[in-house]
Design a protein around this motif. Structure first.
Motif, short mmCIF file in Angstrom:
data_model
loop_
_atom_site.label_atom_id
_atom_site.label_comp_id
_atom_site.label_asym_id
_atom_site.label_seq_id
_atom_site.Cartn_x
_atom_site.Cartn_y
_atom_site.Cartn_z
N THR A 83 0.84 -1.20 0.00
CA THR A 83 0.00 0.00 0.00
C THR A 83 0.88 1.25 0.00
O THR A 83 1.62 1.48 0.96
CB THR A 83 -0.93 0.02 1.24
OG1 THR A 83 -1.75 -1.13 1.23
CG2 THR A 83 -1.82 1.26 1.22
N GLN B 118 -1.84 6.34 -0.21
CA GLN B 118 -3.17 5.75 -0.06
C GLN B 118 -3.54 5.50 1.40
O GLN B 118 -4.62 4.99 1.68
CB GLN B 118 -3.25 4.45 -0.85
CG GLN B 118 -3.18 4.65 -2.35
CD GLN B 118 -3.32 3.34 -3.11
OE1 GLN B 118 -3.76 2.33 -2.55
NE2 GLN B 118 -2.98 3.36 -4.40
N ASP C 69 -7.31 -4.85 3.87
CA ASP C 69 -7.02 -3.76 2.94
C ASP C 69 -7.35 -2.42 3.58
O ASP C 69 -6.62 -1.43 3.42
CB ASP C 69 -7.83 -3.93 1.65
CG ASP C 69 -7.21 -4.93 0.69
OD1 ASP C 69 -5.99 -5.15 0.78
OD2 ASP C 69 -7.95 -5.50 -0.13
N ARG D 87 -4.76 0.79 4.91
CA ARG D 87 -4.90 2.17 4.45
C ARG D 87 -5.15 3.15 5.60
O ARG D 87 -5.24 4.35 5.38
CB ARG D 87 -6.03 2.27 3.44
CG ARG D 87 -5.77 1.52 2.14
CD ARG D 87 -6.84 1.82 1.11
NE ARG D 87 -6.93 3.25 0.84
CZ ARG D 87 -7.84 3.81 0.06
NH1 ARG D 87 -8.74 3.04 -0.54
NH2 ARG D 87 -7.86 5.12 -0.14
#
Length: 889
Positions: A664, A668, A761, A765
């Protein structure tokens, strides 16, 4: 004319129940006009007095209504006694009901040749479950009525104890002549038992009449609002019955030489063993008590147990109680020592024997011999056994090599070893006994020993009737599908083809309704690195994860299908990140007993005491992630598990999280995640799947919802997020996802659910996370990023949720500041985004997770293999190494 019966009922805020109680009195075949009824309003502030007065107006010659300021049930009964004129008095509670022939049956037995002359009469108490309007005959003392209506001498049958005045009939003249009254200092419990005991002790040879046909229906309130149900957190409930009840009786001059009759001892034991049993419930375990209460209990227990014979404790059988509770009373009476060791179980895969014993105070010195040679236990455990929220004795578990005859000395004394908790004792555990124990439990092919109903069907008419009633109850479509699944399962369990296909299977799952947790990650690793393993993944067919995983080529079996049961019955290993009943009890007993080893992968990191839930489970491998967690679960404390089960491997999903985080880009990482956990007391029990939970009421006005809503609507938080180009994301716990409307989420806050996105995910972030008590915070700690703990309801949380405080203290172990208000939480988020948080939080995260090597799945796989491999005698006769991240065991 003097009435035969006076009915005295104390009333406090029971208006909603009085209609049914009064109706049962008016329906008496004996005739309500022949009763004297005294109703005592104990300072109610609802319509109790008005309702009782209306009833009295209908029966002016029968019913008297008295009032007093609230003084408790005992004082209300005493007031009723002061005006009673009947020959016999009884004290039914006004939220219960009496069978129509209640008094007629009692009167008939009193005047019969077989019943005449008893000192007291007692009726049968049935439990009336208000929630589903069912009546059951499973009160603990219901055995007294097995032999029917009769008279008994308590000296000859001391098991026939009477703990209640509600179902008792006593002579008013004896009560008056001996000045017997209810003890008004007993506000919560045992005022009945004390009154009855004083009354019966007034006769040298008390006789009780058992009236089995006369039924009293004892209401179990659906809202848990009775005095007994509401008083669990009151210290007086536990202290006062001993101080003002047991010891008062024991100090009586008439018992100075003879001691307590066995029936009195049985009553005292019955009362206290109920407290032992209730102490294992969530309500008592989550209650907070002052230290002074435990100091008093320690002194009072020593004093009252001095009046109890050891034989009475050992032989107590009035209700089922765990053997450790008897052991606790014996050890507390003696003030020291240990119980008899016994063979608890055999680990046939690792060739280890489990020996348990209990002790109070100092642990005894152990000397173990295997085949005559000095040995050590390979694994040990000291497990706390509790009374009213505090350890009272400890259970010592020894896992010893089964390679040869086993002998144990404690404090230099050679011990007899029980072959079970309540079985014959031997001085040496020989291999033949171990083989016999294994043989009694081993099922080489579980399918070969299936219950008979899986063979020839029952009589067609019986099957048809069962089908018809089931279909009417649950709906024809649901019932038809269930019966079809059963028929298919019968075929699948006998299928040679499926037996071969699923032989030695490794079954991996997360929850029955979703994947995307450590189970899925572990399955992927096994499929990539060990294709020789017959691995399968399980999830319900009608889920989004089923479709996703099927596209990816997973070997899938739908949860609850016929093939699922065949898979489970032939599996060698089952691993899941969850341990609810849909996982641990997935195979109904009617299909037989599976022989797989279960690995609990965990859904998070244990930080609090959830032992009440987990101790009821059986694990072969129990995965933990931090050294503190390992020590807490496997070391001395509330959990039953030892280093035999508990393995320091790390969650497989942490491997995936780390990989996603590395992939990542920093640009982001733009989320402020708000991820509170759920609240057990706001939701009902599970439904037909683990995802189905209904609120117990309207949750909009609860502190939980209001506090989260305040944070979501915080203007300071919104401006802070905008200033740092971050998005606010609200991701509630899956158990709360059906109740999003209650939170009134503003438009600038994005809502995500676990079903919509891969949570790892999202965490990868996140720049900062806001949670309350959720172990999801450990994911941020693993990534060494900050957490803000928003704990607005600490007292309510620990009183009502599934965990008690444990080793993890948020203020000293947490990965960020602890806040109590929405404004404080918003300010802490700002500090985290500005990089102004104290460096100690990052240091804590680094110390908690010193190893982040992406090898957790490998370690779990190896731990699962080890759970079914024998431990060599050279290793098994020595203590296993303590697992840390510098030494993986």
């Amino acid at each position: 004319m003097t009435p035969t019966f006076t009915v005295i009922s104390p009333m406090y805020n029971v208006a909603r129940y009085l209609g049914e109680y009064f109706s049962s009195l008016e329906s008496q075949t004996y005739g309500i006009e022949k009763l004297e009824i005294v109703l005592v309003d104990d300072g109610s502030d609802d319509d109790t007095h008005a309702t009782a007065s209306e009833f009295a107006a209908r029966h002016p010659d029968t019913v008297t209504v008295l009032t007093q300021e609230n003084g408790g049930q005992a004082s209300a009964r005493n007031l009723g006694l002061s005006v009673a004129t009947g020959e016999w008095v009884t004290f039914p509670d006004p939220d219960d009901v009496l069978a129509p022939d209640y008094f007629e049956r009692v009167a008939a037995f009193m005047t019969s040749s077989g019943g005449r002359g008893a000192d007291m009469y007692t009726t049968r108490m049935l439990l009336w479950h208000e929630a589903d309007n069912t009546v059951t005959a499973d009160h603990a003392l219901d055995f007294r009525f097995d032999a029917g209506t009769r008279r008994i001498h308590l000296a000859r049958d001391p098991r026939i104890v009477q703990a209640h005045v509600t179902t008792g009939f006593m002579r008013r003249d004896r009560i008056a002549s001996h000045a017997i009254a209810f003890e008004e200092r007993l506000r919560y419990r045992f005022e009945d038992g004390l009154f009855v005991t004083r009354y019966l002790l007034a006769d040298a040879d008390p006789v009780v009449g058992i009236v089995a046909e006369s039924e009293y229906r004892y209401r179990q309130r659906a809202d848990s609002s009775s005095t007994i149900q509401q008083s669990v957190s009151q210290p007086a409930k536990y202290v006062d019955p001993i101080r003002y009840g047991f010891l008062d009786i024991a100090a009586g001059p008439e018992l100075a030489e003879s001691g307590l009759p066995r029936w009195v001892q049985n009553l005292f034991l019955y009362d206290q063993l109920w407290i032992f049993r209730s102490s294992q419930t969530a309500a008592v375990r989550h209650a907070r008590f002052p230290d002074s209460m435990y100091d008093q209990l320690g002194d009072l227990y020593a004093r009252w147990l001095s009046h109890i014979d050891e034989a009475a404790i050992i032989g107590f059988d009035l209700m089922p109680v765990a053997q450790w509770m008897r052991d606790a009373l014996l050890l507390l009476k003696r003030g020291r020592g240990h119980s008899t060791p016994y063979l608890a179980s055999v680990d046939k895969h690792r060739d280890l024997v489990q020996i348990n014993y209990r002790y109070v105070g100092r642990a005894p010195h152990e000397s173990i011999r295997v085949s005559g040679e000095t040995a050590e236990a390979h694994f040990t455990k000291d497990y706390d056994l509790e009374l009213v929220g505090r350890p009272i004795i400890h259970q010592r578990t020894l896992w010893i090599s089964a390679a040869g005859p086993i002998e144990i000395d404690l404090d230099g004394v050679h011990q007899r070893i029980g072959l079970s908790e309540a079985n014959q004792q031997v001085y040496t555990i020989h291999r033949t006994l171990i083989e016999k124990r294994i043989g009694a439990r081993r099922v080489e092919n579980p399918v070969d020993s299936l219950p008979g109903w899986l063979g020839p069907l029952h009589h067609p008419a019986t099957v048809a009737r069962r089908k018809w009633h089931t279909m009417r109850r649950v709906g024809f479509g649901t019932a038809a599908r269930a019966w079809a699944t059963r028929a298919a399962t019968r075929v699948a369990l006998k299928s040679t083809r499926l037996r071969r296909r699923f032989g030695n299977a490794w079954v991996i799952m997360d929850r029955d309704v979703d994947a995307n947790d450590s189970g899925e990650v572990l399955y992927r690793w096994i499929a990539e690195h060990h294709r020789e393993v017959n691995a399968w993944f399980v999830v319900r067919r009608n889920t989004s994860d089923w479709k996703r995983l099927r596209r990816e080529g997973f070997r899938l079996i739908p949860y609850g299908s016929a093939r699922f049961f065949a898979l489970m019955m032939n599996a060698t290993h089952v691993a899941s990140s969850h341990a609810d009943r849909f996982i641990t009890d997935a195979v109904p007993a009617k299909y037989g007993k599976p022989s797989y080893s279960f690995t609990f992968l965990q859904h998070g990191v244990i930080k609090g005491d959830i032992s009440r839930w987990l101790n009821a489970k059986t694990f072969s491998t129990f995965v933990v992630s931090t050294c503190d967690e390992f020590d807490y679960v496997s070391g001395p404390g509330p959990f039953k598990f030892s280093g035999r089960e508990v393995r320091l491997c790390g969650l497989p999903r942490f491997d995936d999280l780390l990989e996603r985080d590395e992939n990542t880009p920093a640009s982001q990482r733009d989320l402020v995640l708000i991820m509170p956990t759920w609240r057990d007391h706001l939701l009902g029990a599970m439904g037909s799947t683990s995802a189905e939970r209904m609120p117990v009421g309207d949750i909009r006005d609860t502190l939980y919802v209001q506090s989260i809503r305040m944070l979501l609507h915080s203007e300071d938080l919104r401006r802070t997020a905008e200033r740092h180009a971050c998005r606010l994301v609200f991701m509630p716990h899956p158990n709360m996802r059906d109740h999003l409307d209650a939170f009134d989420v503003p438009p600038h806050v994005q809502i995500l659910s676990y079903a919509d996105a891969n949570v790892r995910d999202i965490i990868a972030r996140a720049r900062v996370m806001v949670t309350d008590y959720s172990s999801i915070a450990f994911n941020m700690g693993y990534l060494q990023r900050p957490v803000v703990y928003y704990q607005f309801d600490a007292h309510e949380y620990y009183r009502n949720h599934t965990e008690r405080p444990g080793y993890f203290d948020y203020a000293t172990h947490g990965f960020g500041p602890v806040t109590e208000t929405a404004d404080e939480a918003a300010a802490a988020v700002g500090a985290a985004l500005d990089g102004d948080l104290d460096s100690k939080y990052a240091a804590r995260a680094a110390a908690t997770f010193p190893v982040r090597d992406g090898q957790n799945s490998r370690r779990v796989y190896e731990a699962m293999l080890a759970s079914r491999q024998p431990v060599s005698i050279g290793r098994a006769t020595k203590a296993a190494a303590h697992e840390t991240w510098s030494r993986e065991g």
